[in-house]
Design a protein around this motif. Sequence first.
Motif, short mmCIF file in Angstrom:
data_model
loop_
_atom_site.label_atom_id
_atom_site.label_comp_id
_atom_site.label_asym_id
_atom_site.label_seq_id
_atom_site.Cartn_x
_atom_site.Cartn_y
_atom_site.Cartn_z
N ILE A 1 -1.85 2.43 -0.02
CA ILE A 1 -2.78 1.72 -0.85
C ILE A 1 -3.83 0.97 0.41
CG2 ILE A 1 -3.51 0.04 -1.57
CD1 ILE A 1 -0.88 -0.65 -3.45
N VAL A 2 -3.65 1.40 1.78
CA VAL A 2 -4.32 0.32 2.33
C VAL A 2 -4.96 0.97 3.46
CG1 VAL A 2 -4.99 -1.37 4.01
CG2 VAL A 2 -3.98 -1.70 1.81
N GLY A 3 -3.79 1.90 4.31
CA GLY A 3 -3.46 2.26 5.16
C GLY A 3 -3.98 4.22 4.72
N MET A 4 -4.06 4.93 3.97
CA MET A 4 -4.91 6.15 3.42
C MET A 4 -5.48 5.37 2.84
SD MET A 4 -1.37 7.80 2.76
CE MET A 4 0.28 7.69 3.06
N GLY A 5 -6.34 4.83 2.38
CA GLY A 5 -7.20 4.34 1.87
C GLY A 5 -8.33 3.97 2.52
N GLU B 1 -17.31 26.30 -7.65
CA GLU B 1 -16.48 26.09 -6.26
C GLU B 1 -16.06 25.11 -5.61
OE1 GLU B 1 -18.63 28.77 -2.70
OE2 GLU B 1 -20.29 28.32 -4.84
N VAL B 2 -14.75 25.21 -5.27
CA VAL B 2 -14.56 23.55 -4.42
C VAL B 2 -15.42 23.14 -3.30
CG1 VAL B 2 -13.15 22.48 -3.43
CG2 VAL B 2 -12.25 24.12 -5.58
N VAL B 3 -16.32 22.03 -3.55
CA VAL B 3 -16.68 21.55 -2.42
C VAL B 3 -15.86 20.21 -1.68
CG1 VAL B 3 -19.14 23.17 -2.68
CG2 VAL B 3 -18.29 20.50 -3.95
N ALA B 4 -15.58 20.07 -2.40
CA ALA B 4 -15.22 18.74 -1.20
C ALA B 4 -13.22 18.71 -1.79
CB ALA B 4 -15.99 17.86 -1.03
N THR B 5 -12.44 18.36 -0.61
CA THR B 5 -11.18 17.74 -1.02
C THR B 5 -10.99 16.45 -0.54
OG1 THR B 5 -10.34 19.12 -0.06
CG2 THR B 5 -10.46 20.65 -2.36
N PRO B 6 -10.17 15.71 -1.37
CA PRO B 6 -9.84 14.87 -0.69
C PRO B 6 -8.89 14.93 0.56
CG PRO B 6 -8.88 14.78 -2.68
CD PRO B 6 -9.39 16.02 -2.99
N LEU B 7 -9.01 14.34 2.01
CA LEU B 7 -8.01 14.85 2.59
C LEU B 7 -6.54 14.47 2.50
CD1 LEU B 7 -7.88 15.54 5.98
CD2 LEU B 7 -7.95 12.46 5.99
N ILE B 8 -6.11 13.04 2.21
CA ILE B 8 -4.59 13.07 1.89
C ILE B 8 -3.94 12.77 -0.36
CG2 ILE B 8 -2.80 11.43 1.63
CD1 ILE B 8 -4.03 10.06 4.14
N SER B 9 -3.45 13.99 -0.41
CA SER B 9 -3.78 14.18 -1.79
C SER B 9 -3.14 12.99 -2.54
CB SER B 9 -2.40 15.15 -2.37
OG SER B 9 -1.80 15.23 -3.76
N PRO B 10 -3.80 12.61 -3.70
CA PRO B 10 -3.24 11.45 -4.76
C PRO B 10 -1.57 11.64 -5.00
CG PRO B 10 -4.82 12.32 -5.76
CD PRO B 10 -4.69 13.22 -4.56
N GLN B 11 -1.32 12.98 -4.90
CA GLN B 11 0.75 12.46 -5.58
C GLN B 11 0.89 11.78 -3.97
OE1 GLN B 11 -1.57 15.31 -5.84
NE2 GLN B 11 -1.76 15.63 -8.03
N ILE B 12 0.43 12.52 -2.94
CA ILE B 12 1.53 11.98 -2.02
C ILE B 12 1.28 10.03 -1.21
CG2 ILE B 12 1.25 11.48 1.05
CD1 ILE B 12 0.38 14.92 0.73
N ARG B 13 -0.66 9.99 -2.50
CA ARG B 13 -0.41 8.19 -1.84
C ARG B 13 0.84 7.51 -2.83
NH1 ARG B 13 -6.65 6.91 -1.38
NH2 ARG B 13 -5.54 4.89 -1.18
N THR B 14 0.82 8.32 -3.87
CA THR B 14 1.43 7.71 -5.04
C THR B 14 3.35 7.65 -4.71
OG1 THR B 14 0.12 8.13 -6.76
CG2 THR B 14 1.47 8.01 -7.69
N GLY B 15 3.71 8.77 -4.42
CA GLY B 15 4.84 8.79 -3.87
C GLY B 15 5.05 7.79 -2.85
N VAL B 16 4.52 7.04 -2.10
CA VAL B 16 4.40 6.43 -1.08
C VAL B 16 4.82 5.37 -1.48
CG1 VAL B 16 3.53 5.74 1.20
CG2 VAL B 16 3.60 7.83 1.11
N VAL B 17 3.60 5.12 -2.49
CA VAL B 17 3.28 3.62 -2.98
C VAL B 17 4.76 3.72 -3.60
CG1 VAL B 17 2.24 1.91 -4.81
CG2 VAL B 17 1.48 2.96 -3.08
N LEU B 18 5.39 4.63 -4.82
CA LEU B 18 6.24 4.79 -5.29
C LEU B 18 7.48 3.71 -4.68
CD1 LEU B 18 5.59 7.14 -8.57
CD2 LEU B 18 5.37 4.01 -8.63
N ALA B 19 7.88 5.42 -3.39
CA ALA B 19 8.90 4.12 -2.77
C ALA B 19 8.98 2.94 -2.17
CB ALA B 19 9.00 5.78 -1.57
N GLY B 20 8.21 2.71 -2.45
CA GLY B 20 8.30 1.16 -1.62
C GLY B 20 8.05 0.19 -2.99
N ILE B 21 8.07 1.04 -4.15
CA ILE B 21 8.40 -0.38 -5.02
C ILE B 21 10.21 0.44 -5.51
CG2 ILE B 21 8.84 -0.35 -7.75
CD1 ILE B 21 5.45 0.45 -7.10
N ALA B 22 10.50 1.46 -5.04
CA ALA B 22 11.72 1.97 -4.95
C ALA B 22 13.27 0.80 -4.72
CB ALA B 22 12.07 3.30 -5.05
N VAL B 23 12.18 1.18 -2.82
CA VAL B 23 13.03 -0.17 -2.55
C VAL B 23 13.54 -1.71 -2.90
CG1 VAL B 23 12.64 -0.49 0.08
CG2 VAL B 23 12.37 1.43 -0.17
#
Length: 94
Positions: free
Chosen positions: A21-25, A46-68
């Motif tokens: 949430i915070v770090g990647m934000g 044309e794609v002119v801008a993309t996020p640096l870190i994919s939302p799926q990766i950010r969501t996966g990291v948060v869900l991994a914390g909830i899984a723990v």
Amino acid sequence: MTDIIDKAAMALSAGLMLLGIVGMGIIELLVGAPYSPVPITNEAGEVVATPLISPQIRTGVVLAGIAVLGLYAAYKIATPLAEDARAGHETVAD
């Protein structure tokens, strides 16, 4: 009263959620505008801008914390309390 497993589960889950949430934000903010979770296109499509870190990766990291936290909860349910283990019997509720 916390033991090493309690502290490890709390630290790992909090670390993963804060990273997602915070770090990647903060990293996304430092990279600069635009702040969009999806690719931005121009009039021609044309794609002119993309996020640096994919939302799926950010969501996966948060869900991994909830899984723990979920695994930690299952561990606490499955293990008896220290007082009950020492006494060798179950206590009756009033």
